[in-house]
Motif scaffolding. Structure first.
Motif, short mmCIF file in Angstrom:
data_model
loop_
_atom_site.label_atom_id
_atom_site.label_comp_id
_atom_site.label_asym_id
_atom_site.label_seq_id
_atom_site.Cartn_x
_atom_site.Cartn_y
_atom_site.Cartn_z
N LEU A 1 -10.17 39.25 -3.93
CA LEU A 1 -9.05 38.40 -3.54
C LEU A 1 -9.36 36.93 -3.79
O LEU A 1 -8.53 36.19 -4.34
CB LEU A 1 -8.71 38.64 -2.08
CG LEU A 1 -7.54 37.84 -1.51
CD1 LEU A 1 -6.25 38.19 -2.25
CD2 LEU A 1 -7.39 38.11 -0.03
N LEU A 2 -10.57 36.52 -3.44
CA LEU A 2 -10.96 35.13 -3.69
C LEU A 2 -10.98 34.81 -5.18
O LEU A 2 -10.48 33.77 -5.61
CB LEU A 2 -12.35 34.87 -3.07
CG LEU A 2 -12.90 33.47 -3.25
CD1 LEU A 2 -12.00 32.44 -2.57
CD2 LEU A 2 -14.31 33.39 -2.70
N ILE A 3 -11.53 35.71 -5.98
CA ILE A 3 -11.54 35.51 -7.43
C ILE A 3 -10.11 35.42 -7.97
O ILE A 3 -9.80 34.54 -8.77
CB ILE A 3 -12.31 36.65 -8.13
CG1 ILE A 3 -13.80 36.54 -7.81
CG2 ILE A 3 -12.07 36.62 -9.64
CD1 ILE A 3 -14.60 37.76 -8.21
N LEU B 1 -7.38 34.54 -6.37
CA LEU B 1 -6.76 33.29 -5.94
C LEU B 1 -7.27 32.10 -6.74
O LEU B 1 -6.51 31.21 -7.12
CB LEU B 1 -7.01 33.07 -4.44
CG LEU B 1 -6.29 34.02 -3.49
CD1 LEU B 1 -6.78 33.83 -2.06
CD2 LEU B 1 -4.78 33.84 -3.58
N MET B 2 -8.58 32.08 -7.01
CA MET B 2 -9.15 30.97 -7.78
C MET B 2 -8.71 31.02 -9.25
O MET B 2 -8.42 30.01 -9.86
CB MET B 2 -10.68 30.99 -7.69
CG MET B 2 -11.22 30.75 -6.31
SD MET B 2 -10.75 29.16 -5.61
CE MET B 2 -11.61 28.06 -6.70
N LEU C 1 -5.57 28.49 -5.12
CA LEU C 1 -6.44 27.61 -4.34
C LEU C 1 -6.94 26.48 -5.20
O LEU C 1 -7.15 26.56 -6.33
CB LEU C 1 -7.63 28.39 -3.77
CG LEU C 1 -7.30 29.41 -2.70
CD1 LEU C 1 -8.57 30.14 -2.27
CD2 LEU C 1 -6.70 28.73 -1.48
N ALA D 1 -12.49 41.35 -0.33
CA ALA D 1 -12.39 39.91 -0.04
C ALA D 1 -12.85 39.09 -1.25
O ALA D 1 -12.23 38.08 -1.59
CB ALA D 1 -13.21 39.56 1.19
N GLY D 2 -13.91 39.53 -1.91
CA GLY D 2 -14.40 38.83 -3.10
C GLY D 2 -13.38 38.88 -4.23
O GLY D 2 -13.14 37.87 -4.91
#
Length: 64
Positions: A54-56, A58-59, A64, A51-52
């Motif tokens: 994926l967030l990185i 996307l950012m 995002l 999840a981390g």
């Protein structure tokens, strides 16, 4: 490499503040973790890591 070190620094700040502000809750959380199986802890850890990442991703790539 610079972003990695910044991320690690942020992690250390958050972790340190959490232990400083809520020592009893952190102690209970660690005791609760000891009651779970290694498999559950491993699956949880890998899930949070994915999840981390994926967030990185996307950012970093402007989604995002």
């Amino acid at each position: 490499m610079k972003e990695l070190l910044i991320g690690f620094g942020v992690l250390c700040v958050i972790e340190g503040l959490t232990f400083a502000a809520f020592p009893q809750a952190m102690r209970r959380a660690m005791e609760a973790a000891l009651e779970h199986s290694e498999n559950l802890l491993r699956i949880t850890g890998l899930s949070v890591a994915v999840a981390g990442l994926l967030l990185i991703w996307l950012m970093r790539y402007g989604v995002l």
